[in-house]
Design an enzyme around this catalytic site. Structure first.
Site, short mmCIF file in Angstrom:
data_model
loop_
_atom_site.label_atom_id
_atom_site.label_comp_id
_atom_site.label_asym_id
_atom_site.label_seq_id
_atom_site.Cartn_x
_atom_site.Cartn_y
_atom_site.Cartn_z
N THR A 157 31.07 24.85 -23.79
CA THR A 157 31.92 23.76 -23.78
C THR A 157 33.15 23.57 -24.37
O THR A 157 33.52 24.44 -25.09
CB THR A 157 30.86 22.63 -24.76
OG1 THR A 157 31.58 21.39 -24.68
CG2 THR A 157 30.96 22.94 -26.06
N LYS A 175 30.88 18.77 -30.04
CA LYS A 175 29.86 19.66 -29.84
C LYS A 175 29.90 20.97 -30.71
O LYS A 175 29.01 21.41 -30.91
CB LYS A 175 29.39 19.77 -28.37
CG LYS A 175 28.98 18.49 -27.31
CD LYS A 175 28.51 19.01 -26.15
CE LYS A 175 28.02 17.72 -25.34
NZ LYS A 175 27.95 18.10 -24.01
N ASP A 215 22.90 20.52 -21.86
CA ASP A 215 23.21 19.51 -20.81
C ASP A 215 22.31 18.25 -21.52
O ASP A 215 21.41 18.40 -22.09
CB ASP A 215 22.64 19.86 -19.60
CG ASP A 215 22.97 18.92 -18.58
OD1 ASP A 215 24.39 18.86 -18.35
OD2 ASP A 215 22.48 18.65 -17.73
N ARG A 252 20.34 15.82 -29.30
CA ARG A 252 20.96 16.92 -29.76
C ARG A 252 20.50 17.37 -30.88
O ARG A 252 20.67 18.85 -30.96
CB ARG A 252 22.51 16.91 -29.42
CG ARG A 252 23.21 17.99 -29.32
CD ARG A 252 24.93 17.76 -28.98
NE ARG A 252 24.83 17.05 -27.49
CZ ARG A 252 25.25 15.90 -27.58
NH1 ARG A 252 25.18 15.08 -28.54
NH2 ARG A 252 25.04 15.38 -26.06
P1 IMP Z 1 27.15 16.48 -20.84
O1 IMP Z 1 25.78 16.79 -21.52
O2 IMP Z 1 28.24 16.87 -21.82
O3 IMP Z 1 27.11 16.76 -19.59
O4 IMP Z 1 27.03 15.04 -20.88
C1 IMP Z 1 26.26 14.29 -20.31
C2 IMP Z 1 26.55 12.89 -20.36
O5 IMP Z 1 25.42 12.07 -20.99
C3 IMP Z 1 27.85 12.31 -21.14
O6 IMP Z 1 29.12 12.15 -20.64
C4 IMP Z 1 27.37 11.05 -21.78
O7 IMP Z 1 27.50 9.93 -20.88
C5 IMP Z 1 25.88 11.10 -21.82
N1 IMP Z 1 25.30 11.59 -23.37
C6 IMP Z 1 24.86 12.63 -23.74
N2 IMP Z 1 24.47 12.71 -24.85
C7 IMP Z 1 25.19 11.50 -25.34
C8 IMP Z 1 25.00 10.88 -26.81
O8 IMP Z 1 24.74 11.42 -27.68
N3 IMP Z 1 25.54 9.55 -26.78
C9 IMP Z 1 25.98 8.79 -25.50
N4 IMP Z 1 26.03 9.62 -24.57
C10 IMP Z 1 25.58 10.62 -24.43
#
Ligand code: IMP
Length: 197
Positions: A8, A13, A71, A181
């Site tokens: 990432t 993160k 993810d 997470r």
């Molecule tokens: P990725 O895991 O970075 O692909 O994120 C996926 C998407 O899920 C993010 O862009 C957010 O829209 C949503 N998301 C994931 N985790 C969170 C969180 O802890 N709070 C709010 N939105 C989240």
């Protein structure tokens, strides 16, 4: 010490992961620390677990280092689990948190709803240089409502409620304690501790 690349460029993160794995004998580097520009893989898995595995394998191969990928996303009960793996680009390729939240509220409104049960999911995958794989998942139950509260967090947090507080009202420590997470990271720290013995 084993070098592990975190798949990432998101500093938030990276900070969370460095914090969770502090006590482990590994050196964490992020994609932003690597000078070569690696093209992002297409995240076309059907589940969070598939997508985190796909990313971890891809960046392990590109960098030659062990890799940890995550993810995550939001699943809304009244929308049959949407936006799910499409959470980041729910409102289209040029999506922002604002446009994604607007689309989410629109979809609830269309169904005559002001709230719905919902949950955040997170999948983490570690792929070692010899192909060994470790995977964990975390879940956070909550509710999507039609009123935004708080300035913290990111993504859908201002509309995601745990009890009477939105996720965006919590401090980072409070969020980590209950978040998808946070749970996946604690489980992964446990697996890695055993694996690296
Ligand atoms: P990725 O895991 O970075 O692909 O994120 C996926 C998407 O899920 C993010 O862009 C957010 O829209 C949503 N998301 C994931 N985790 C969170 C969180 O802890 N709070 C709010 N939105 C989240």
């Amino acid at each position: 010490m084993k070098k592990v690349v975190i798949a990432t460029k998101n500093n938030g993160k990276v900070r969370e992961m460095k914090n969770a794995f502090e006590a482990l004998p590994i050196e964490l580097v992020s994609l932003a620390d690597i000078s070569e520009n690696i093209v992002e893989p297409v995240e076309d898995g059907e589940t969070f677990k598939d997508n985190s595995l796909l990313k971890a394998k891809y960046y392990q191969k590109c960098t030659g280092m062990a890799c940890l990928a995550d993810d995550s996303g939001l699943e809304v009960e009244a929308l049959a689990g949407a936006p799910g793996v499409y959470s980041a680009r729910y409102s289209g390729e040029a999506a922002t948190d604002e446009s994604n939240n607007a689309k989410l509220q629109d979809e609830l409104k269309k169904r005559g709803l002001t709230s719905s049960k919902a949950g955040y999911q997170c999948a983490l995958t570690f792929v070692d240089v010899d192909g060994s794989i470790l995977q964990t998942q975390g879940y956070c139950h909550g509710e999507i409502r039609n009123k935004a509260k708080g300035n913290g967090g990111f993504g859908y947090d201002p509309y995601f409620y745990v009890g009477e507080s939105s996720m965006a009202e919590l401090t980072m420590e409070e969020k980590n304690r209950i978040s998808h997470r946070g749970e996946a990271l604690r489980k992964m720290a446990g697996l890695l501790k055993e694996y690296l013995k």
